[in-house]
Structures are given as structure tokens and as C-alpha cells.
Design a protein around this motif. Structure first.
Motif: not given
Lengths: 111, 113
Positions: A31, A34, A49, A93, A95-99, A101, B35, B56, B99
Motif C-alpha cells: 500500500y 515509509q 511516506l 505497509n 495493507g491488511n497486515t501490520p507494518l 520493518f 511493536y 491482529n 489500508p
């Protein structure tokens, strides 16, 4: 599973030099991407971003590019200063899950 | 607009104890994510809460838990602390859509002795 890699892990440059930090990711279905800065023991400061539809973003001496098809992003820092010394983190990102890194590049700018 | 705040900023605990960390999101944000950051593993996702429900979850043992209140403030709890739980715990808030864009707090530094 999305994986983010940052190379190099550490970089030391003299003041005034232009430099490029690299970030690669394995899944191009993102998505946005960053770039963050983290000073020792501190939280994350968002620098730039880039949305998936964009190719680059600029803020002052910083320019970030995104090539989704090749799974790469770069952060360009112009005319580096000692105050730029920090760890730079790239995060994807999906989109539907966490970032997700990368582990970061630790930058030292020597006066 | 005030940013994400986390309390306390620093904590020292001993093995076997439990700890509770707090995160107040940006006003209007309904999602809070947690996190863990360690030198070896980097930043790893713990869990996300949206409208008081866990939406989640990362791959952490059950000793790590969280909750979210009706005002969107969130707490995370770690029970039976281990030395390896020493880390910087970061909280991020967002509007909650998918998102979305997350905004990070300054973190809580937990040291387990």
C-alpha cells in the motif's frame, strides 16, 4: 511472507557528502512504504511516506524513491550533516497486515 | 493535535514480575498497534486493537496481552517477565481503516534484571 532488507547495516560518511540508503522488499503488493529515523533510545520519526502509486517523495534534503516492480526503495540524503546521524528504518505497509520493518541502516556523519 | 503518548518512558523490573504499559493514541484514532524492538530481532509486531477488539496478533507467547478501552487508549501487559523481554516497546495509532498510516509514540524502554 513479506521481508524487508536494508543494506548497508552501517555507514560512516564525512560531512557534506551525498548518500543513498537502500531498502528492498520481497512482495510488490504494498500500500505504501515509509522511511523513519530513530535516534538512540528514542521512538520513530516519520521522514517520508510514498504511496504505491507514487515514484518519489521529497522533503528538504531528503528524497525517497519507490520502484514497486523491482521491490526497491532508496533514501537519498543530500549534503549530509552530523545531525543526520541516526538509524534509518524502512517499513512496508502491505495493507491488511501490520507494518513490516527492515533492521535499519545506522548512519554516522563525521564532522 | 497531540501525538501518541506512552507511559512510563522507562521501567526496570526483575524476572518473574509483570508489567503494564500504556498508550494514548492521537485524538480520533481508533486503532492502536504495539511493536517490540530489540537489537537482535529489530521491530516485531505484537498486536493491534481496534474499537476495543484485538484485530491482529503477532507471533508472541501468551504472556503478552493487551486491551483497549472505549476512549481508544490501550494497555499491554507482560506477565512472568524474562530477561529476553528487555526491549523498547513502541505503540502506533491510526484511524483504523485498511489500508492505513500509523503514527508512532516515543516508546517505553523496559529493562528486565
Amino acid at each position: 511472507k513479506q521481508e524487508v532488507t536494508q543494506i548497508p547495516a552501517a555507514l560512516s560518511v564525512p560531512e557534506g557528502e551525498n548518500l543513498v540508503l537502500n531498502c528492498s522488499f520481497t512482495d510488490s503488493a504494498i500500500y505504501n512504504l515509509q522511511w523513519f529515523r530513530q535516534d538512540p533510545g528514542k521512538g520513530l520519526t516519520s521522514l517520508l511516506l510514498i504511496q504505491s502509486s507514487q515514484r518519489e517523495q521529497t522533503s528538504g534534503r531528503l528524497n525517497a524513491s519507490l520502484d514497486k516492480s523491482s521491490g526497491r526503495s532508496t533514501l537519498y540524503i543530500a549534503a549530509s550533516q552530523p545531525g543526520d546521524s541516526a538509524t534509518y528504518l524502512c517499513a512496508v505497509n502491505p495493507g491488511n497486515t501490520p507494518l513490516v520493518f527492515g533492521k535499519g541502516t545506522r548512519l554516522s556523519v563525521i564532522a | 493535535k497531540a501525538g501518541v503518548t506512552q507511559t512510563p518512558r522507562y521501567l526496570i523490573k526483575t524476572r518473574g514480575q509483570q508489567v503494564t504499559l500504556s498508550c494514548s493514541p492521537i485524538s480520533g484514532h481508533r486503532s492502536v498497534s504495539w511493536y517490540q524492538q530489540t537489537p537482535g530481532q529489530g521491530l516485531q509486531f505484537l498486536f493491534e486493537y481496534f474499537s476495543e477488539t484485538q484485530r491482529n496478533k503477532g507471533n508472541f507467547p501468551g504472556r503478552f496481552s493487551g486491551r483497549q478501552f472505549s476512549n481508544s487508549r490501550s494497555e499491554m501487559n507482560v506477565s512472568t517477565l524474562e530477561l529476553g523481554d528487555s526491549a523498547l516497546y513502541l505503540c502506533a495509532s491510526s484511524l483504523g481503516g485498511h489500508p492505513d498510516t500509523q503514527y508512532f509514540g516515543p516508546g517505553t524502554r523496559l529493562t528486565v534484571l
